[in-house]
Write an enzyme that holds these catalytic residues in place. Structure first.
Site: not given
Ligand code: PEP
Ligand code: MG
Length: 762
Positions: A379, A486, A692
């Site tokens: 974190h 997020r 993303c």
């Molecule tokens: C991903 O999985 O590409 C994403 C953007 O979500 P996270 O990295 O938060 O799992």
């Protein structure tokens, strides 16, 4: 009873044999050592005297001190009994010979027949062949290896546990003296500590380069009175300090409500009341150590064990013991958390580890962060990334080596830390920073220019966010909106579940700060690597494939409902965009949307304003969703490819596993073709699509994604400049032909062809 581990643990830490108390000899020796310390003498003279005193006091013919010259080389620095000419000549590698073995394992070697012992190596220049018995103990301070102290004698015998103990105490005092700079000076055996340049290789946590001065998160306590004459007085001091420690832990416990924090404090209380711990320290005092040295000696022992602890749970408990020892030392020495040092204007935070909450308290004041432990997905790392502060993790030894105020340079791109760098390094590093600053200027100049590729294709660049602290970047980076917010970060950086009103207030502030720009709020994405501190972790064999994200949201809808309600309230009539993470099949999306509809109906009943426009999207993170029925593509308001997860499932390669996570290229033909298939489906049906994952922020990857038709990319704010700068110079249609040709030609990855093409453009 939560602490069944305690009995095992305490015997594991303190599994040394009990010793009789032959303290008078050892106290005498310690007193003589202290006098040596007090005398005006050069470092070498002090070392010589210590070997002499120790051999004399222990009744051995030989006593030698070996110290580390560099991280892997030990050098004979002083001796009583071996040949004088060997001093500063005899060297051995870590692990080589008996001395090297002691140093490597950090353990005592005690043998009656040295030449027959495992690992023995004959050093002819020392004349040691005539000595049969060998006793070597590590010289180490709080887990840092400094050298080896050895006694040898002709008579073949094993040393008694009492003698081993006495030599360990001498080694400890030596380590403390070294720390205080006692062996520096004319004919110096050791360079002054904490003055030499040091390069530490760690792991990249967050890119960027930073120069500044060390700010220790937990300043080291300096113990100056190593030896004490009056054990009764020292015992009383220790007793009093332990009592006040117990009171302070009890006070903390009385006010702690968070179960996690309570568990740690309960463990502290258990240690603070531990008879074993107390007894060991009292024994050390009886041998002539001061109360603080006794605490530190046991702390060193625990640290040495920490390095070997196999089980993460045990490691955590040892860490608790370490923290507790630091508290006790602060009480005994009167050195508070605030040692009077002032935080430098350009602080680089140095810590063993740090919690996300503590890091947020420092906030953007920090120029860089160096952690001895930590992990890429921790974190704290998430927060550092959100704040765009260069971070290096796993920088071994940094907390023992760095002093407050030391000059330090952090290279987050390569995971390097230059502590007290010399002029050449400073020059090279500043050049690199200047180049980065120039690039930043270039990016700033195109900040408000729309991203249009050389062929005229418009590409939308959004940013990823998760903390309030990210929002200023929306303006600074030139992002068109927040492509991925997020929401779990808010849950991760707290010690308890946030309340709906808190979340609503926060989301409202996010929307205010976005000033009408679109923000795609992703509902809680927990599980896998994102474990809430206040949620019982699930013991799953395969967490990445386990109970996570929307699966948790639908099975335990309470939190999701609360979140959706908070989002509706925050919007207060303004447009709202929400997306669900990790949708693997159509009905999961439908169920999520149904929750949204219920939340809207409820808000309406309560008379709260409903957003004028609501879009509900899904994240495509599993290959299965790419093949969902056409109806899904029609129903969903938009799709966002979570490339990080999608890639790990596409290649079956864990994104958290260093061994495999870089094994497959994003520009691998199979992956690109797969993403292109999603683009085609979305185009046919008219479903808006964005990407993303981290790859969206890597300029070459971003170009290729745009070339195959991804029109919207969402990335870290710091990546927008470099991506836009490159994108505006490239003809995406021409690049698409390059990709197609490479693919048709059988390339495994289109990267070489793309790189070649871009080089031709320059
Ligand atoms: C991903 O999985 O590409 C994403 C953007 O979500 P996270 O990295 O938060 O799992
Ligand atoms: Mg994901």
């Amino acid at each position: 009873m939560p602490y069944e581990w305690w009995a095992d643990f305490s015997s594991w830490v303190y599994d040394m044999p009990d010793r009789g108390v032959g303290e008078s000899e050892s106290r005498k020796l310690l007193r003589r050592l202290r006098d040596t310390m007090a005398e005006e003498a050069a470092g070498q003279a002090r070392l010589d005297k210590i070997t002499h005193l120790t051999a004399d006091s222990m009744g051995t013919e030989v006593c030698s001190i070996y110290l580390f010259r560099d991280e892997v080389t030990l050098e004979l620095c002083a001796t009583e009994g071996l040949k004088e000419a060997a001093v500063h000549q005899t060297r051995m590698k870590l692990g080589e010979g008996l001395v090297g073995r002691v140093a490597k394992a950090g353990k005592v070697v005690n043998t009656a027949d040295a030449p027959a012992a495992r690992g023995f190596r004959y050093m002819p220049e020392t004349g040691e062949e005539i000595y049969s018995s060998f006793l070597g103990v590590p010289i180490q301070r709080l887990g840092e290896k400094l050298g080896v102290l050895v006694v040898q004698s002709r008579t073949a015998r094993e040393f008694t546990s009492d003698e081993v103990y006495a030599l360990e105490v001498v080694a400890m005092v030596l380590a403390e003296m070294a720390e205080l700079g006692a062996f520096v000076g004319e004919g110096a055996a050791l360079a002054a500590r904490h003055t030499e340049p040091r390069l530490m290789r760690g792991t990249m946590g967050q890119e960027g380069a930073a120069e500044g001065h060390v700010w220790l998160h937990e300043p080291r306590v300096v113990v100056t009175n190593l030896v004490a004459d009056d054990p009764t007085k020292e015992r009383a001091r220790l007793e009093e300090a332990v009592q006040s420690l117990q009171v302070s832990v009890d006070d903390l416990l009385a006010s702690a409500v968070d179960p996690e924090q309570r568990a740690v404090l309960e463990a502290y209380r258990m240690f603070a009341a531990s008879k074993g711990w107390m007894r060991r320290m009292e024994e050390d005092i009886d041998r002539g150590l001061s109360a603080e040295s006794a605490v530190e000696k046991q702390q060193s022992l625990a640290r040495a064990r920490l390095a070997q602890a196999p089980d993460p749970y045990l490691r955590e408990r040892l860490q608790d013991l370490d923290d507790l020892s630091n508290r006790l030392l602060r009480i005994l020495t009167g050195q508070g958390n605030e040692t009077g040092a002032e935080m430098p204007a350009d602080p680089i935070l140095v810590a063993r580890n740090i919690g996300p909450g503590e890091l947020l308290e420092y906030g953007r004041a920090l120029k860089g962060i160096v952690l001895e432990e930590g992990s890429v997905g921790s974190h704290a790392a998430i927060v550092a990334r959100a704040l765009a502060i260069p971070l290096v993790i796993h920088a071994g030894g940094v907390t023992t080596e760095a002093l407050n105020g030391d000059h330090i340079m952090v290279d987050g791109d390569q995971g390097l830390v230059h502590l007290r760098p010399d002029d050449t390094v400073v020059g090279a590093f500043r050049d690199k920073m200047a180049m980065q600053a120039k690039a930043l200027e270039r990016y700033a100049s195109i900040r408000d220019t729309p991203c249009v590729a050389a062929c005229g294709t418009r590409v939308h660049l959004n940013m990823n966010a998760g903390l309030m602290a990210d929002l200023p970047s929306l303006e600074g980076s030139g992002a068109e909106g927040v492509g991925l917010f997020r929401t779990e970060l808010q849950f991760l950086v707290r010690n308890q579940m946030p309340k709906r009103t808190e979340l609503a207030a926060l989301y409202a502030r996010v929307l205010d700060a976005a000033k009408g720009k679109r923000v795609n709020f992703r509902t809680l994405d927990i599980g896998s690597d994102k474990v809430l501190p206040y949620m019982k972790p699930n013991d799953e064999p395969n967490p990445a494939l386990g109970w996570r994200a929307i699966r948790v949201g639908l099975d335990r809808p309470g939190v999701m409902r609360m979140q959706l309600q908070a989002l509706l309230r925050a919007a207060d009539g303004r447009p709202l965009t929400v997306m669900f993470p990790f949708i693997a099949q159509f009905d999961e999306f439908r169920a999520g949307r149904a929750e949204m509809d219920k939340a809207i109906a409820r808000e309406r009943r309560l008379g709260h304003p409903i957003p004028e426009h609501i879009e509900v999207g899904a994240m495509l993170e599993t290959p299965s969703l790419a093949y969902a029925p056409r109806k899904f593509f029609e129903e969903v308001d938009f799709l966002s490819i979570g490339g990080n997860d999608l890639k790990q499932f596409f290649f079956a390669a864990d994104r958290e596993n260093e061994r495999v996570r870089r094994r497959y290229d994003t520009l691998n033909t199979s992956f690109l073709t797969f993403v292109e298939g999603i683009v085609t489906r979305c185009r046919e049906i008219g479903t808006p699509l964005s990407f993303c994952g981290e790859d969206a922020g890597r300029p070459i990857e971003a170009l290729c994604l745009a070339a195959i038709g991804v029109e919207t990319l969402s990335m870290r704010p710091a990546s927008i400049g470099p991506v836009k700068h490159l994108m505006m110079r490239v003809d995406l249609k021409a690049l698409k032909s390059v990709i197609d040709d490479a693919r048709d030609g059988g390339a495994q990855s289109v990267r070489p062809a793309v790189m070649e093409h871009l080089r031709e453009l320059d």
